[in-house]
Write a protein that holds these residues in place. Structure first.
Motif, PDB file in Angstrom:
ATOM      1  N   ASN A1050      -0.257   6.667 -16.552  1.00  0.00           N
ATOM      2  CA  ASN A1050       1.087   6.199 -16.250  1.00  0.00           C
ATOM      3  C   ASN A1050       1.462   6.661 -14.853  1.00  0.00           C
ATOM      4  O   ASN A1050       1.384   7.848 -14.534  1.00  0.00           O
ATOM      5  CB  ASN A1050       2.099   6.746 -17.263  1.00  0.00           C
ATOM      6  CG  ASN A1050       1.890   6.132 -18.638  1.00  0.00           C
ATOM      7  OD1 ASN A1050       1.785   4.914 -18.751  1.00  0.00           O
ATOM      8  ND2 ASN A1050       1.816   6.954 -19.669  1.00  0.00           N
ATOM      9  N   ILE A1051       1.852   5.702 -14.016  1.00  0.00           N
ATOM     10  CA  ILE A1051       2.157   5.986 -12.617  1.00  0.00           C
ATOM     11  C   ILE A1051       3.572   5.503 -12.339  1.00  0.00           C
ATOM     12  O   ILE A1051       3.955   4.401 -12.763  1.00  0.00           O
ATOM     13  CB  ILE A1051       1.161   5.268 -11.680  1.00  0.00           C
ATOM     14  CG1 ILE A1051      -0.287   5.552 -12.111  1.00  0.00           C
ATOM     15  CG2 ILE A1051       1.394   5.672 -10.232  1.00  0.00           C
ATOM     16  CD1 ILE A1051      -1.288   4.634 -11.494  1.00  0.00           C
ATOM     17  N   THR A1052       4.326   6.283 -11.608  1.00  0.00           N
ATOM     18  CA  THR A1052       5.680   5.900 -11.211  1.00  0.00           C
ATOM     19  C   THR A1052       5.699   5.675  -9.716  1.00  0.00           C
ATOM     20  O   THR A1052       5.256   6.527  -8.945  1.00  0.00           O
ATOM     21  CB  THR A1052       6.697   6.995 -11.586  1.00  0.00           C
ATOM     22  OG1 THR A1052       6.624   7.203 -12.998  1.00  0.00           O
ATOM     23  CG2 THR A1052       8.099   6.575 -11.199  1.00  0.00           C
ATOM     24  N   VAL A1053       6.203   4.502  -9.298  1.00  0.00           N
ATOM     25  CA  VAL A1053       6.208   4.114  -7.886  1.00  0.00           C
ATOM     26  C   VAL A1053       7.612   3.621  -7.529  1.00  0.00           C
ATOM     27  O   VAL A1053       8.245   2.897  -8.309  1.00  0.00           O
ATOM     28  CB  VAL A1053       5.170   3.007  -7.610  1.00  0.00           C
ATOM     29  CG1 VAL A1053       5.155   2.657  -6.133  1.00  0.00           C
ATOM     30  CG2 VAL A1053       3.786   3.449  -8.075  1.00  0.00           C
ATOM     31  N   LYS A1054       8.071   3.991  -6.366  1.00  0.00           N
ATOM     32  CA  LYS A1054       9.371   3.506  -5.896  1.00  0.00           C
ATOM     33  C   LYS A1054       9.235   2.082  -5.391  1.00  0.00           C
ATOM     34  O   LYS A1054       8.247   1.733  -4.747  1.00  0.00           O
ATOM     35  CB  LYS A1054       9.899   4.392  -4.773  1.00  0.00           C
ATOM     36  CG  LYS A1054      10.287   5.796  -5.216  1.00  0.00           C
ATOM     37  CD  LYS A1054      10.847   6.595  -4.056  1.00  0.00           C
ATOM     38  CE  LYS A1054      11.256   7.997  -4.507  1.00  0.00           C
ATOM     39  NZ  LYS A1054      11.824   8.782  -3.378  1.00  0.00           N
ATOM     40  N   GLU A1055      10.254   1.275  -5.679  1.00  0.00           N
ATOM     41  CA  GLU A1055      10.223  -0.089  -5.180  1.00  0.00           C
ATOM     42  C   GLU A1055      10.553  -0.113  -3.690  1.00  0.00           C
ATOM     43  O   GLU A1055      11.086   0.839  -3.121  1.00  0.00           O
ATOM     44  CB  GLU A1055      11.207  -0.963  -5.961  1.00  0.00           C
ATOM     45  CG  GLU A1055      12.676  -0.656  -5.698  1.00  0.00           C
ATOM     46  CD  GLU A1055      13.611  -1.687  -6.312  1.00  0.00           C
ATOM     47  OE1 GLU A1055      13.176  -2.833  -6.501  1.00  0.00           O
ATOM     48  OE2 GLU A1055      14.775  -1.342  -6.572  1.00  0.00           O
ATOM     49  N   ASN A1056      10.183  -1.243  -3.072  1.00  0.00           N
ATOM     50  CA  ASN A1056      10.503  -1.535  -1.669  1.00  0.00           C
ATOM     51  C   ASN A1056       9.893  -0.563  -0.681  1.00  0.00           C
ATOM     52  O   ASN A1056      10.295  -0.507   0.468  1.00  0.00           O
ATOM     53  CB  ASN A1056      12.032  -1.577  -1.452  1.00  0.00           C
ATOM     54  CG  ASN A1056      12.664  -2.719  -2.225  1.00  0.00           C
ATOM     55  OD1 ASN A1056      12.050  -3.783  -2.363  1.00  0.00           O
ATOM     56  ND2 ASN A1056      13.860  -2.502  -2.747  1.00  0.00           N
ATOM     57  N   GLU A1057       8.886   0.236  -1.138  1.00  0.00           N
ATOM     58  CA  GLU A1057       8.186   1.087  -0.190  1.00  0.00           C
ATOM     59  C   GLU A1057       7.012   0.310   0.393  1.00  0.00           C
ATOM     60  O   GLU A1057       6.410  -0.523  -0.290  1.00  0.00           O
ATOM     61  CB  GLU A1057       7.687   2.357  -0.880  1.00  0.00           C
ATOM     62  CG  GLU A1057       8.770   3.368  -1.153  1.00  0.00           C
ATOM     63  CD  GLU A1057       8.188   4.746  -1.453  1.00  0.00           C
ATOM     64  OE1 GLU A1057       6.968   4.834  -1.680  1.00  0.00           O
ATOM     65  OE2 GLU A1057       8.962   5.721  -1.451  1.00  0.00           O
ATOM     66  N   PRO A1058       6.697   0.576   1.663  1.00  0.00           N
ATOM     67  CA  PRO A1058       5.555  -0.113   2.265  1.00  0.00           C
ATOM     68  C   PRO A1058       4.291   0.149   1.455  1.00  0.00           C
ATOM     69  O   PRO A1058       4.204   1.140   0.724  1.00  0.00           O
ATOM     70  CB  PRO A1058       5.462   0.523   3.661  1.00  0.00           C
ATOM     71  CG  PRO A1058       6.812   1.094   3.921  1.00  0.00           C
ATOM     72  CD  PRO A1058       7.354   1.515   2.595  1.00  0.00           C
TER      73      PRO A1058
END
Length: 1739
Positions: A1050-1058
Motif C-alpha cells: 500500500n502506497i500513499t502519493v500526493k496528487e498533482n505532484e510532478p
C-alpha cells in the motif's frame, strides 16, 4: 740355454709423409671418403694417439683411423673456393705426448652445377616499314661459371620463329631473315625464345625472351561516324557528355569540336565536356561535329547530345482556403475540401502527389485529385477540431514539396447521453433517522450548451413503500431520507435514478443507488462446517498454509472483527482463519499420521459471541524415505553348472523396505554395475537366478551392485553389494605333473624307503580336489602312499641278478562323487652293475615355495644319486645366480629379498657333477614359487576426479567408479570401499566396485558443495589404508522463481505532484548468478506508472488527480530473463486529496428586507469537489463575520438562513461573512468564499442591489455565445426591469430584463477588455424609480493547454565511460497555444542528482559525468518538465526519461586457477577431460565468454561456451605423452575485443593398448635327444610399445599334453627356451609361445617355434611294453602261431628276434626276421600250464 727379452720405451715421435694431396667432387655428400692420412711410429704397437684437423671449422673430418671424410657438403662449392689447405695433427696418448703435423691439400673437382646466365634482360627491339633483310636487330650473350666443357655455351632459337622471319648466328646476333608485311595501323608483337645450353655431360640450359615490335604506317580515324551523349540541365560544374573512340599509333594528334564550341570542348582522350550549364527549357538537344588529325590525315564524326530535365520548379497551391466546418454526424466519404496545386516542370518532375497530416485517421486526401474526404465518423466530444496539413510533392529527384495548414471545426449534435459519475452509488444510513442530503448523484453530458443541461428524478424504488421515503433534488441531485427506516423490515433499498439532458429529443440515462441500513451485533459467528477433514503433506514447510476456515456472521460486517482460538498442537491460526504450520514444527507421517482438535471463532474482542468446530487433519505421505536393504552386503553361494534362461539356478533372495506408503514405498530392483551382467538375472521379487553357465575354475566369485528405487516423485534410491560365490562340483579329473616318472635304483645299495614321488593336481576344491594314489598293477617290492604319492621300496632286491626295468601304472583318483581319475607311467630301473649307474637326481623336477621379502632363507633341498658311497657330488646353479645359491648338500638359499609383485615364480636349473674321472653330470629343474604377503597398501588411480560439478535437480547421478589398486594377490588384494560421511544417505558407494551415486536429487539452495571422503580398506581387517577427498560442487539451475517480500503493498502519493519515484519493490531469488537476475514489469494497471526493469523503482508518469481516481491498482511481475517462475505482487496506490472544494461563484451577494423572519433562506452556497456532485461529501461552516450570530448554515447543503427576525431599519445595512467548505478526503481540504448580505428597509423607495459593484470571474477568450457572466439582483417591493445602459458599446453582452442575468452575445476580443457595464434596476411601474450597479468584466487569453511530449516515457541508453559531456537525447514538447502561452522552457524536476542537465531552450539532455556500469547505478529515471509562459498560470507537461547505462567491454576475462589434466590414452572422442572457467565483470555480449584452444588443436578441443575441454582425437601415449594447451577466453561478440590466456598442462597416461610383437613371425631350432635338462634351445624376442608394466614382457609356453612339458623359459623375462626333461622321440615339435605384458588387462601375442629333435643316441630296439600276456588252447598242435613280437621303431635297421630264456625244453620256435613265434610240439596244459619266455631284439 738363456732366453733374454728387451722391453720397449716411448722414444719415437709419430712421422707423417711431408704432404698429402687429394681431390673430391664439389657438392659431395657428408661422409664421402677423401683420403687416408696415418702417421708411422717405430715404437712397439705403432702410433697410439688422437688425430685432428686444423682448422676445426673446416668442412672435413678425420677419424681416429686416419680417414678424412666430408663433414659439411654445403661448403664444397668450387665456384667460391677451388681448393682447401688443411693441417692434420697427431698427438700420442702416453707421455711424453709426442706430436707431429702434416699438410693436406684437397682440390675440388668441378661439377656441372651452374646454368648459363644471360648478360642483360629484357631484350626488346622495334621494326618499321623501312626494314631491310639481313639487318642486325639485337646481340645476345650468355656465360657459365663452371669449368672446361661445363662452361661452354651454345645459343639457339627454340620458340617464336615459326614463320622464319628471324635468324641467329653463332655470335648471338639476331637479324631479319625475311621481310615482314606491315599493314597500316597494325602493331605486330613477336616473342622469340632464346635458349643457352652448356657442354656438361648432363647439360643445363637457360632461356630468355626477345621481344620484337613491328609497326605499320599510322592513319588516325574515328571508330564510328556517330555518337550519342546526355547532359543534365542546370549543372554548373564541368560534365562529361560523351566519349568518342579513335585509332592512332601517333602520340601527337589533335581533336577538335567544330560546332557548339561555346558550350562544349573535347580533350585528347576523346572525352567531350560541357563548358557551361545548359537549360532544358531552352535547348532540349545539341548536335556536335568533331575532327581528328595527326597533321597528315583527318577524320570526322558527329555527336548527338540530349539535355536531361531536372526538377527545378516548386509546386504551388491555387486559391484561398478558409476555416472549414463539418457536422459530427456526417457519414464516411463526405467531401471536406478540394485542394488544387500546380507545377511548371514536365514528366515526373511535374507529376504531383498529395498527402495529409493531422487528420488522425478520420480524414484522407486523394493523392492524385487532392480531394479531402472523411474516412471515419467524427465525434466532437472526442475531438472538436483538426489542424490539417496538406503536402503536395512532385516526383522529381530530388523532389520538391510545399505545405498548407488550415483548421477544420466539428459542429456539435445531441449525440451523448448524460453519464453518471458512477453506475451505482452506495451509502450507509442508520435506521430510525430522517436525514437531509445524505448523498448527491451527479451526471455529465459531453455535448455543449442546452444539450448538456441535466435534471434528475427517481424512477424506481425497491422494495417499494406506501409513502415516499426518499427525495431527490431535480437540479442538484441531492438525496434526502424523509421517512424513518427499519433495518429489520428492509436492510437494503435500491433506487433507479434518471438523468435527462435538455436537447431535442432529450436523452436519458440511469444509475442505481443502493442504501444500506446499519445494524447492531446480535448474531454469533457460524462455521461453514461443524467438522473439517483436512489433508496435508508431511513435508509441509514451517509457517506454510494448511487450510482457510470459512466463518460467517449475519451481522453487518460479518466476521471481519473476529478472531480464532486454537489450543495446543503443531498448528497456528491467524485472524483471517488461515491455518498454518507453526514455526519450528515438522510433520512426519511415519510418526503421527493424523491430528484432531477444536477451534473457536469469536466475532469481537469485547463481549464477542463465539462458536466452535472440530478439525481432523490427516498427514499424507511424501517420498522422504530411501529404500532400506535388510542387509548391507548379501553373500550367496551357488554350485557351478550349465545354467540357462530355460534352466536357471536360484542364487538367493534380497529384500528392501521403504517406510513410505503407496507408490512412494513401492520398490523396484535394478542392476547398477558389477560383474556377471550376462550370468545372472534379477527378478522384481528380489530373487536372483543364474541364467548362464558358471565355471568355478574360471571364476569363483561375482560381485554385483543392486539399486532399489521407489516410485515416488522424485524417486529415491539405495544400493547394496551382492557377493555370489561359486561352489565346486567334481568336473575336473586329477592331472599328473608328468606323464612319465623314472628313477634309477642301484640294487646293491637299495634300502627300504622312499625312491620316487609322483604328484597330481585337481582344479576342483575341497573333497573334489583330495587325491588318492594307487598302483594299477600291484608290485611286491614297491608300494605307494595313497596320500603323498611317495613310492617306497618295501623289500630288498636280492632276487634281482640283472638290470631290470619295472613299469607300473599309477592312478590318481579324487574323492568327488562320482570319483574322477587319471594315470601316469612309473619306470623303475633296477641296476645291478653300479659302475654303469651314472648320476641321477632323485626327481626330475622339484617344487618349492617361500614367502616374499625373505633373505638368506633356505628354499628346499635337491639330491643327486651316484650309485656309490665313494663318489661325491657338487651342485651349482645355471640360472638366477644373482638371487639364489646352492651348497654341496643341495640346499638352495635365497641371496636377496624377493618381491612377488616383481616376479611370482623362478625356474632354476641345478647341475650336479660327481667326482668320477671323467666326471658325470646331471641336471634338474627347481620351480620356486614366491608366496604373497600383504605388503602393498591400496592406491587410488591418478585418474580419479577429485573435483566434480553436477547440476542440481537430477533424480540420481552416477559419479563413476573411484578405483583403488592393491598390488597384492589373493585375499591380500581384496579391498572394500566406504564413505566417511554419506550426508544422511544422500550418497552411496558400492563396497566392491567403488562406484559412487546419489540416492536423491541434490538441491543447491540447501547445500551447494559436499566434501566426501572415500575410504578404501582391507576386507580382512577392515582397516582404513587409503582415502581420497572428493569435492562435489552443485551447480545451479533456474528452479526457483523470484519471490516478493510481500504480496501486497500500500502506497500513499500526493496528487498533482510532478512525476517521481514513489516506491521500490524487491523480490528475492534463491538461485545464483544469471539464474538470480530479476527483472520487473507492470502487467496490469493504467499507464500512469512505470517500473525500472532492473531496479524495481516505481514512478509516476503524469500528475495524479485525486478527484479522477482516489486509488490505483498495479500488478507487478518479477521474473528471470528466461521467464522462469514469474511472481506477481499487487500494489495499491492511494491518491492523497490535495484539491479542496471549489465554489460555484468567486463571491456571493444577496439582499434582504428588514422584515425577514427567523428561518428565512438568505442564500444557497454551492461548492463541488472534483468528480463529485454539488455539495456531495462537503461540509459547510461559517468561519468568520457572524459575530452577531444572525446567520446559520446547513452543514450538508450550504443553505444560509436567519437565526432570528431582522430588526427594522431605515438605512441599508451590510453583513460580510466567510463560508468554508471542507471535503471528506484524507487529509481533509477546504476553501472559503466571501458572502455579502445587504439588509434593506422594507419600505425602501428605490431598488437595493446586492452589491454596488459586481466582479464576475474573468472571461476566457474562447467563451461561447450565451455564456452566463453573472446575475445581478436587486430587492424591491415591486417587479424590476434590468437593462444595460453603459459600457456595452461593442454589444458583447445582453441582460435578461426580469432576472438580471447577463450573458455573452458573441465571441469576445481580449484586447477590448476590461469593461465596466452599468446595470440599472427600474421599477416596472415607474421608470423614474431605479437604482444602478456596475459590473466589472475582464477577459484573459486563457492558457488552456499544457505542453505535451509525444510520449510520457522515453527509454534511452548511454555507454559507460563515455567522454563527457554526453548528449543523451533531445526531447521535444508541443503546446497548442500560441504566443507566450506556447513559449516552452525545459527543466529537470527530479532524478538529476547533479549528473544530468538539460538545455532549457532546445530540450537536449546531457550527462556531465561518466558512469561505471560495474560499480555504479545502471539505470536512472529523470523527470523532465516542459513549462509554458502562459497566463494567468503557467502550465507544465512531464516526460520521464529512463536512462540505461550500457556496459562496454572494459573488463578482461579472468581465469580461475586451472588444475593439470590427466587423461588416459585412447580416450574416446568427445570425452570431457577437464574444464576451465573464466569470469568477466561485464554483462551481456561483453560478459559472454568464448573459449578457444591455441596449439595442439588436433588433439583436444574446447566447448566455446562452458570451457569443457574434450578429446578431439584420441591421444596416443607412445607418440606424445604431454601437451601444453593455451586456452583463450575472449568476448568475441563485443565490438572491443578483449582476450585472456591461460596454460593448461595435459598428461597422457599409458594404457595397455599395444600387445607384444615378436621380432620374427616364426622361429626354428634343433636339439638332440641326448641334450641334458637345461640345454638352451633358442631365444625368442618380443617388444611392447607401452611403458612400465604395460610394456614389460613375460614369456610362456602354451600348455599341451604332448610336448610343452619338455621345455620351459629359463627366465620368463628374457625369452630363453631350455629343455625341461628327456626328449621322448626324435622328430619335429611345434610349440606355441605366448608373449604377455603385465598390463591390466594383459595383452598377448603368440608365435610358433618349430624344434627339430635329433636322435644322437646309439640305437637300441625297444618293445612298446616290457611284458606281454597271451593265451593259447592246449592240443593246438605243432606250428601254431602263438605271438608276433615287434619293436616300436626300426630306424630302417634290420631287427633280429631271439629267445634268450624260458625255452629250455624247446617247445617254441621264433623266426628271427619276422618275430613270429610258433609251437614246436602239441602243448599239454596238464604238463605245463604257463611259460615265461624272454625275447631279445637286436639291430
Amino acid at each position: 740355454v738363456v732366453l733374454l727379452t728387451i722391453q720397449d720405451v716411448n722414444d719415437n715421435s709419430p712421422v707423417f709423409e711431408p704432404s698429402y694431396t687429394a681431390s673430391v667432387l664439389e657438392n659431395s655428400l657428408d661422409g664421402t671418403v677423401v683420403l687416408l692420412v696415418m702417421p708411422n711410429n717405430k715404437d712397439e704397437g705403432g702410433f697410439n694417439g688422437t688425430l685432428s684437423i686444423i682448422p676445426e671449422n673446416s668442412p672435413f673430418h678425420i677419424s681416429q683411423s686416419g680417414v678424412i671424410t666430408v663433414r659439411n657438403s654445403s661448403a664444397l662449392d668450387r665456384e667460391k673456393t677451388d681448393q682447401f689447405s688443411l693441417k692434420v695433427k697427431a698427438r700420442e696418448n702416453e707421455p711424453p705426448y709426442w706430436e707431429a703435423q702434416t699438410t693436406v691439400t684437397i682440390l675440388l673437382v668441378d661439377e656441372n652445377d651452374n646454368s648459363p646466365v644471360f648478360e642483360r634482360t629484357p631484350y626488346e627491339v622495334s621494326l618499321f616499314t623501312n626494314m631491310t633483310v639481313g639487318m642486325l636487330l639485337v646481340e645476345v650473350a650468355a656465360m657459365d661459371l663452371d669449368q672446361d666443357a661445363n662452361k661452354s655455351v651454345k645459343l639457339a632459337l627454340t620458340g617464336g620463329n615459326e614463320e622464319g622471319y628471324f635468324e641467329l648466328n653463332n655470335k648471338g646476333q639476331i637479324s631479319l631473315h625475311k621481310k615482314i608485311n606491315l599493314p597500316d595501323n597494325l602493331l605486330q608483337n613477336f616473342i622469340l625464345i632464346l635458349t643457352a645450353t652448356d657442354g656438361g655431360v648432363d647439360p643445363r640450359a637457360s632461356s630468355v625472351p626477345v621481344r620484337i615490335l613491328a609497326f605499320g604506317n599510322s592513319r588516325p580515324y574515328f571508330l564510328r561516324s556517330k555518337y550519342e551523349g546526355t547532359i543534365k540541365e542546370e549543372i554548373a560544374l564541368a560534365q562529361i557528355v560523351a566519349q568518342v573512340e579513335f585509332v592512332s599509333f601517333q602520340s601527337i594528334i589533335t581533336l577538335e569540336v567544330l560546332t557548339e564550341t561555346e558550350t562544349f570542348s573535347i580533350d585528347n582522350n576523346g572525352t567531350i565536356w560541357a563548358k557551361t550549364k545548359v537549360d532544358y527549357e531552352t535547348h532540349k538537344s545539341y548536335t556536335i561535329n568533331g575532327s581528328l588529325t595527326d597533321g597528315k590525315s583527318k577524320d570526322y564524326t558527329t555527336v548527338l547530345v540530349t539535355v536531361l530535365d531536372v526538377n527545378d520548379n516548386i509546386p504551388a497551391f491555387q486559391g484561398v482556403y478558409n476555416d472549414t466546418h463539418v457536422s459530427e454526424n456526417k457519414t464516411v466519404g463526405t467531401s471536406v475540401m478540394q485542394m488544387v496545386a500546380t507545377d511548371d516542370d514536365e514528366g515526373y518532375n511535374g507529376l504531383l502527389t498529395y498527402t495529409l497530416r493531422g487528420g488522425d485517421g478520420k480524414m484522407e486526401i486523394d493523392s492524385v485529385s487532392g480531394l479531402i474526404t472523411l474516412t471515419k465518423e467524427l465525434d466532437r466530444e472526442t475531438q472538436s477540431s483538426y489542424n490539417l496539413t496538406v503536402n503536395v510533392s512532385d516526383q522529381g529527384q530530388p523532389p520538391h514539396s510545399v505545405e498548407l495548414n488550415f483548421p477544420v471545426f466539428v459542429d456539435d449534435i445531441n449525440d451523448n447521453y448524460p453519464v453518471f459519475t458512477k453506475t451505482a452509488y452506495e451509502i450507509k444510513v442508520p435506521e430510525n433517522e430522517v436525514l437531509e442530503n445524505v448523498l448527491a448523484v451527479s451526471a455529465t453530458d459531453l455535448d455543449e450548451n442546452v444539450n448538456a443541461q441535466v435534471t434528475y428524478r427517481i424512477t424506481k424504488q425497491s422494495p417499494s413503500t406506501a409513502a415516499a421515503v426518499f427525495h431527490l433534488d431535480t437540479r442538484t441531485g441531492q438525496l434526502s431520507v424523509v421517512q424513518k427506516l427499519d433495518y429489520e423490515t428492509a436492510k437494503v433499498f435500491e433506487l433507479e435514478v434518471e438523468a435527462a439532458d435538455g436537447g431535442n429529443p432529450r436523452l436519458r440515462s440511469s444509475a442505481t443507488l443502493v442504501i444500506h441500513l446499519e445494524d447492531v451485533n446480535d448474531n454469533q459467528p457460524e462455521f461453514s462446517q461443524d467438522v473439517y477433514n483436512i489433508v496435508v503433506l508431511e513435508n509441509l514447510q514451517k509457517e506454510a498454509f494448511v487450510y482457510a476456515l470459512n466463518v460467517t456472521d449475519k451481522d453487518e460486517g460479518g466476521f471481519s472483527k473476529g478472531h480464532f482460538v486454537l489450543i495446543d498442537g503443531p498448528f497456528n491460526i491467524d485472524k483471517s482463519g488461515v491455518l498454518s504450520l507453526k514455526n519450528g514444527a515438522t510433520l512426519d507421517r511415519e510418526t503421527t499420521s493424523e491430528f484432531s482438535f477444536q477451534v473457536w471463532a469469536i466475532d469481537d474482542e469485547t463481549n464477542g459471541l463465539n462458536s466452535s468446530a472440530v478439525l481432523n487433519i490427516t498427514v499424507l505421505d511424501v517420498n522422504d524415505n530411501n529404500p532400506e536393504f535388510e542387509i548391507q552386503t548379501y553373500r550367496f553361494t551357488i554350485p557351478e553348472g550349465n545354467y540357462s534362461p530355460d534352466r536357471p539356478g536360484q542364487v538367493g533372495h534380497i529384500a528392501a523396505r521403504d517406510m513410505d506408503e503407496g507408490e512412494n514405498g513401492h520398490i523396484t530392483f535394478t542392476r547398477s554395475s558389477g560383474e556377471g551382467k550376462d550370468h545372472f538375472s534379477l527378478q522384481q521379487d528380489g530373487t536372483i537366478v543364474a541364467i548362464r553357465p558358471l565355471d568355478r575354475e574360471s571364476k569363483n566369485k561375482y560381485e554385483l551392485v543392486v539399486v532399489a528405487t521407489d516410485n515416488g516423485i522424485p524417486q529415491r534410491q539405495n544400493l547394496t553389494d551382492i557377493v555370489i560365490s561359486i561352489s565346486d562340483i567334481n568336473d575336473n579329473p586329477p592331472r599328473f605333473l608328468q606323464r612319465t616318472y623314472a628313477v634309477n635304483i642301484v640294487v646293491a645299495n637299495a634300502k627300504e624307503g622312499d625312491v620316487l614321488t609322483v604328484s597330481a593336481t585337481d582344479q576342483d576344491s575341497l573333497n573334489n580336489a583330495v587325491i588318492t594314489y594307487s598302483f594299477l598293477n600291484a608290485s611286491d617290492a614297491f608300494v605307494i602312499n595313497n596320500v603323498t604319492g611317495v613310492i617306497s621300496l618295501v623289500s630288498n632286491l636280492t632276487d634281482i641278478t640283472a638290470d631290470t626295468v619295472i613299469t607300473s601304472i599309477v592312478v590318481a583318483s579324487d574323492h568327488g562323487i562320482p570319483s574322477l581319475s587319471s594315470t601316469a607311467s612309473v619306470i623303475l630301473n633296477l641296476l645291478v652293475n653300479a659302475t654303469d649307474f651314472g648320476l641321477f637326481f632323485e626327481s626330475t623336477s622339484y617344487d618349492f615355495s617361500i614367502p616374499e621379502h625373505e633373505s638368506k632363507k633356505t628354499v628346499g633341498t635337491v639330491k643327486a644319486l651316484t650309485g656309490s658311497m665313494f663318489v661325491t657330488v657338487t651342485y651349482s646353479l645355471k640360472s638366477y645366480t644373482d638371487r639364489f645359491t646352492i651348497n654341496n648338500q643341495g640346499d638352495i638359499v635365497t641371496l636377496v629379498e624377493l618381491g612377488r609383485e616383481e616376479q611370482s615364480a623362478y625356474t632354476v636349473i641345478v647341475e650336479a657333477i660327481d667326482s668320477r674321472t671323467p666326471a658325470t653330470t646331471a641336471v634338474t629343474l627347481v620351480t620356486i614359487n614366491i608366496d604373497d604377503i600383504n605388503d602393498n597398501p591400496p592406491v587410488f588411480s591418478p585418474l580419479v576426479q577429485t573435483k566434480v560439478s553436477v547440476l542440481e535437480g537430477q533424480v540420481t547421478i552416477d559419479f563413476g567408479s573411484f578405483t583403488a589398486i592393491d598390488r597384492d594377490a589373493g585375499e591380500n588384494g581384496i579391498i572394500t570401499y566406504s564413505l566417511d560421511n554419506d550426508f544422511d544417505r544422500i550418497f552411496a558407494i558400492s563396497s566392491s566396485t567403488g562406484r559412487l551415486i546419489s540416492t536423491r536429487a541434490l538441491d543447491r539452495e540447501t547445500v551447494d558443495m559436499y566434501e566426501l571422503t572415500i575410504i578404501v580398506s582391507f576386507i580382512e581387517r577392515m582397516v582404513s589404508s587409503a582415502s581420497v577427498a572428493v569435492n562435489i560442487t552443485v551447480e545451479d539451475v533456474n528452479d526457483n522463481p523470484p519471490v516478493f517480500i510481500k504480496e501486497t503493498y500500500n502506497i500513499t502519493v500526493k496528487e498533482n505532484e510532478p512525476p517521481h519515484e514513489i516506491f521500490y519493490v524487491a523480490a528475492t531469488d534463491k538461485d545464483v548468478n544469471y539464474n538470480a537476475i530479476i527483472h520487473y514489469k507492470i502487467i496490469e494497471g493504467d499507464s500512469l506508472f512505470y517500473i525500472g526493469e532492473i531496479s524495481g523503482n516505481i514512478g509516476t508518469l503524469q500528475l495524479l488527480d485525486y478527484e479522477t481516481s482516489t486509488e490505483h491498482l498495479i500488478k507487478v511481475m518479477a521474473f528471470n530473463p528466461g521467464n522462469l517462475g514469474a511472481e506477481d505482487a499487487v500494489l495499491m496506490v492511494e491518491d492523497v486529496n490535495e484539491e479542496g472544494p471549489k465554489f460555484l461563484h468567486p463571491s456571493y451577494h444577496t439582499v434582504l428586507f428588514d422584515n425577514a423572519t427567523a428561518g428565512s433562506l438568505v442564500v444557497d452556497i454551492d461548492a463541488v469537489d472534483e468528480n463529485v456532485g454539488y455539495d456531495e461529501g462537503i461540509n459547510y461552516s461559517i468561519t468568520d463575520g457572524n459575530t452577531e450570530g444572525l446567520f446559520r448554515i446547513v452543514n450538508k447543503t450550504g443553505q444560509i438562513t436567519l437565526t432570528k427576525d431582522l430588526i427594522r431599519t431605515d438605512i441599508t445595512l451590510e453583513y460580510s461573512v466567510r463560508v468554508t467548505a471542507t471535503d471528506q478526503g484524507s487529509p481533509t481540504l477546504s476553501n472559503s468564499v466571501k458572502v455579502t448580505i445587504i439588509v434593506a428597509p422594507s419600505d425602501s423607495a428605490v431598488p437595493v442591489f446586492s452589491a454596488a459593484v459586481y466582479q464576475p470571474a474573468p472571461l476566457s477568450e474562447k467563451t461561447s455565445t450565451g455564456t452566463l457572466v453573472i446575475q445581478t439582483s436587486a430587492l424591491y417591493h415591486l417587479p424590476l426591469l434590468y437593462s444595460l445602459v453603459a459600457g456595452n458599446e461593442k454589444d458583447y453582452f445582453s441582460s435578461d430584463a426580469s432576472s438580471g442575468v447577463i450573458k455573452t452575445k458573441k465571441s469576445i476580443n481580449v484586447e477590448d477588455f476590461p469593461v465596466l457595464i452599468h446595470v440599472p434596476a427600474t421599477d416596472s411601474t415607474n421608470s423614474s424609480i431605479f437604482n444602478e450597479a456596475s459590473v466589472n468584466i475582464s477577459a484573459i487569453d486563457e492558457n488552456d493547454f499544457s505542453p505535451a511530449f509525444p510520449s510520457s516515457l522515453v527509454h534511452t541508453k548511454i555507454n559507460e565511460e563515455a567522454a563527457t559531456p554526453v548528449r543523451i537525447v533531445q526531447l521535444s514538447a508541443t503546446d497548442k497555444e500560441t504566443g507566450r502561452n506556447g513559449d516552452i522552457t525545459y527543466g529537470l524536476v527530479n532524478g538529476a542528482e547533479r549528473r544530468f542537465r538539460i538545455n532549457p531552450s532546445d530540450g537536449v539532455l546531457y550527462a556531465d559525468v561518466s558512469f561505471d556500469y560495474e560499480n555504479g547505478t545502471t539505470e536512472y529515471q529523470i523527470v523532465v518538465c516542459a513549462e509554458d509562459n502562459g497566463i494567468p498560470e503557467k502550465k507544465r507537461g512531464y516526460c520521464t526519461v529512463v536512462i540505461s547505462i550500457t556496459d562496454v567491454n572494459d573488463w578482461p576475462p579472468v581465469f580461475e586457477p586451472v588444475n593439470p589434466i590427466v587423461v588416459e590414452e585412447n580416450t574416446s572422442i568427445g570425452t570431457v577431460v577437464g574444464k576451465v572457467t573464466a569470469t568477466d565483470r561485464d554483462t551481456g555480449d561483453n560478459g559472454l565468454i568464448l573459449y578457444s584452444i591455441i596449439g595442439e588443436g588436433d588433439m583436444f578441443e574446447i566447448n566455446g561456451s562452458n570451457g569443457a575441454i574434450q578429446v578431439k582425437s584420441p591421444p596416443d601415449y607412445e607418440q606424445q605423452n604431454e601437451y601444453h594447451l593455451i586456452v583463450h577466453a575472449s568476448n568475441k561478440q563485443s565490438t572491443t575485443f578483449i582476450l585472456t590466456a591461460t596454460d593448461v598442462h595435459v598428461t597422457v597416461l599409458d594404457v595397455n593398448d599395444n600387445a607384444p610383437e615378436f621380432t620374427h613371425t616364426n622361429y626354428t631350432a634343433n636339439v638332440t635327444m641326448s641334450s641334458p635338462i637345461g640345454t638352451h634351445v633358442i631365444t625368442v624376442t618380443a617388444t611392447d610399445k607401452d611403458k612400465g608394466n604395460n610394456g614389460l614382457v613375460e614369456y610362456y609356453i602354451q600348455f599341451d599334453w604332448t610336448y610343452s612339458q619338455y621345455f620351459l623359459f629359463e627366465n620368463p623375462y628374457d625369452g630363453r627356451i631350455i629343455t625341461a626333461g628327456d626328449l621322448p622321440n626324435p622328430g619335429f615339435i611345434s610349440l606355441t609361445v605366448i608373449a604377455k605384458d603385465r598390463g591390466n588387462p594383459s595383452l598377448n601375442s603368440t608365435v610358433q617355434v618349430t624344434i627339430e629333435v635329433l636322435d644322437d643316441r646309439p640305437f637300441v630296439p625297444a618293445f612298446n611294453q616290457s611284458a606281454f600276456r597271451t593265451t593259447i588252447m592246449e592240443n593246438m598242435g605243432a606250428g601254431y602261431l602263438v605271438y608276433t613280437f615287434k619293436v616300436m621303431e626300426t630306424l630302417r635297421k634290420h631287427i633280429i628276434y631271439t629267445i634268450v630264456a624260458g625255452n629250455e625244453r624247446g617247445h617254441f620256435r621264433l623266426e628271427g626276421n619276422t618275430g613270429h613265434m610258433f609251437t614246436t610240439v602239441n602243448l599239454n596244459y596238464e604238463d605245463i600250464s604257463q611259460y615265461s619266455i624272454v625275447v631279445e631284439a637286436t639291430g
